[in-house]
Design an enzyme around this catalytic site. Sequence first.
Site, PDB file in Angstrom:
ATOM      1  N   ASP A 251       0.845  -1.199   0.000  1.00  0.00           N
ATOM      2  CA  ASP A 251       0.000   0.000   0.000  1.00  0.00           C
ATOM      3  C   ASP A 251       0.877   1.244   0.000  1.00  0.00           C
ATOM      4  OD1 ASP A 251      -2.227  -1.566   0.104  1.00  0.00           O
ATOM      5  OD2 ASP A 251      -2.602  -1.273   2.236  1.00  0.00           O
TER       6      ASP A 251
ATOM      7  N   GLY B 116     -12.754  -3.204   6.110  1.00  0.00           N
ATOM      8  CA  GLY B 116     -13.477  -4.380   5.652  1.00  0.00           C
ATOM      9  C   GLY B 116     -12.661  -5.651   5.811  1.00  0.00           C
ATOM     10  N   ASP B 117     -11.363  -5.565   5.539  1.00  0.00           N
ATOM     11  CA  ASP B 117     -10.498  -6.731   5.704  1.00  0.00           C
ATOM     12  C   ASP B 117     -10.387  -7.115   7.175  1.00  0.00           C
ATOM     13  OD1 ASP B 117     -10.002  -6.738   2.954  1.00  0.00           O
ATOM     14  OD2 ASP B 117      -8.301  -5.374   3.171  1.00  0.00           O
TER      15      ASP B 117
ATOM     16  N   GLU C 224      -9.151 -10.168  -5.463  1.00  0.00           N
ATOM     17  CA  GLU C 224      -7.916  -9.567  -5.981  1.00  0.00           C
ATOM     18  C   GLU C 224      -6.965 -10.625  -6.550  1.00  0.00           C
ATOM     19  OE1 GLU C 224      -7.584  -5.373  -3.533  1.00  0.00           O
ATOM     20  OE2 GLU C 224      -6.361  -7.048  -2.848  1.00  0.00           O
TER      21      GLU C 224
ATOM     22  N   ASP D  36      -8.235   6.558   9.436  1.00  0.00           N
ATOM     23  CA  ASP D  36      -7.921   5.928   8.151  1.00  0.00           C
ATOM     24  C   ASP D  36      -8.826   4.708   8.008  1.00  0.00           C
ATOM     25  OD1 ASP D  36      -6.888   4.807   5.869  1.00  0.00           O
ATOM     26  OD2 ASP D  36      -4.860   4.524   6.649  1.00  0.00           O
TER      27      ASP D  36
ATOM     28  N   ASN E 149     -17.436  -6.402  13.895  1.00  0.00           N
ATOM     29  CA  ASN E 149     -17.741  -4.970  13.926  1.00  0.00           C
ATOM     30  C   ASN E 149     -16.804  -4.214  14.865  1.00  0.00           C
ATOM     31  OD1 ASN E 149     -19.834  -5.120  12.112  1.00  0.00           O
ATOM     32  ND2 ASN E 149     -21.470  -4.949  13.622  1.00  0.00           N
TER      33      ASN E 149
ATOM     34  N   ARG F 181      -6.552   4.251  13.580  1.00  0.00           N
ATOM     35  CA  ARG F 181      -5.104   4.341  13.399  1.00  0.00           C
ATOM     36  C   ARG F 181      -4.776   4.344  11.913  1.00  0.00           C
ATOM     37  NH1 ARG F 181      -4.586  -0.967  17.139  1.00  0.00           N
ATOM     38  NH2 ARG F 181      -5.330  -0.082  19.110  1.00  0.00           N
TER      39      ARG F 181
ATOM     40  N   LEU G  55     -22.490  -2.625   6.042  1.00  0.00           N
ATOM     41  CA  LEU G  55     -23.194  -1.366   5.793  1.00  0.00           C
ATOM     42  C   LEU G  55     -22.450  -0.153   6.335  1.00  0.00           C
ATOM     43  CD1 LEU G  55     -26.702  -2.710   6.880  1.00  0.00           C
ATOM     44  CD2 LEU G  55     -25.854  -2.466   4.525  1.00  0.00           C
TER      45      LEU G  55
ATOM     46  N   ASN H 278     -20.137  -5.675   0.501  1.00  0.00           N
ATOM     47  CA  ASN H 278     -20.768  -4.424   0.908  1.00  0.00           C
ATOM     48  C   ASN H 278     -21.971  -4.210  -0.012  1.00  0.00           C
ATOM     49  OD1 ASN H 278     -19.821  -3.308  -1.537  1.00  0.00           O
ATOM     50  ND2 ASN H 278     -18.047  -2.341  -0.552  1.00  0.00           N
TER      51      ASN H 278
END
Length: 296
Positions: free
Chosen positions: A13, A241-242, A139, A236, A266, A275, A211, A183
């Site tokens: 990333d 989701g990961d 991916e 950030d 969640n 973070r 959601l 999602n």
Amino acid sequence: MNNIVVIGSCNLDITVLANKRPVAGETILGTGLNMSPGGKGANQAVAAAKLGAQVTMVGCIGNDAYGDIFEKTFANYGINTDYLIRLDDVTTGTAHITLAEGDNSIIVIMGANAHVDATVIDHAWDAIKEADLVLVQNEIPLSTIGYIANRCQKEQIPLLINPAPAGDLKPEWLAAATYITPNEHELASLYPHMSTEEVLLHNEEKVIVTLGKEGVSYAKDGHIKTIPAFVMDPVDTTGAGDTFNGAFATAIVNGKSLEEALRFGNAAAALSITRLGAQGGMPTRDEVMSLVSTKE
């Protein structure tokens, strides 16, 4: 129990921080640069490992400096890399992220991830067949996801498909999955002629739609249930989701009920957005349990 195999991507990333997102043709000054290991596969593997799961990573990286970063990262978290293949003449995947205005936009270059094919899966099958749960994402080549789904169904291996980013997954692959975690955008792509409610009711306790700030929804006994999110001030959102998927998977393989696992996911996702960095923001089990206990 507690044995998870993640089959997926490794992307470095490269995150640019800015006060606003530039429009076409515009040049602006950014406020910072951060480089860190990511990719949906690697992120979910790290999330699960930090939460206490025994994790094996299956995928491909380049024989380059970025690949070295992943080898060290996985070693730091105790993730098994016996089936992480290093390739010559191809670069490790990269994700180019712009973080601005409280959200992110991402361009992914597949690189070595495009080489995660059936031969890679066959090579790793000794580990996969012993998994309590297998995680895959979009991916890697979609044909490989189909191959995984068919083999897992044949050998009755639980499979979680996280269909991100949105892709054209065949109905029989989805039918083979134990859990599907899109999602709202990804759900609409998978089931274009059905409403969210119809999809959930036709796939009880299987399709779990995330959601964002509203939490996650699924169906049980003819009713749609929503597990609310834990509200945090975002720093950030990359990797949230990961983190959810890795945490949900960890809770499931440790015998938690579906509702308990979703609440655990969640909480982990909420903590992750406080973070900077996808993997750097992922919480430990103690942190997640502390947050869950405050809301019970």
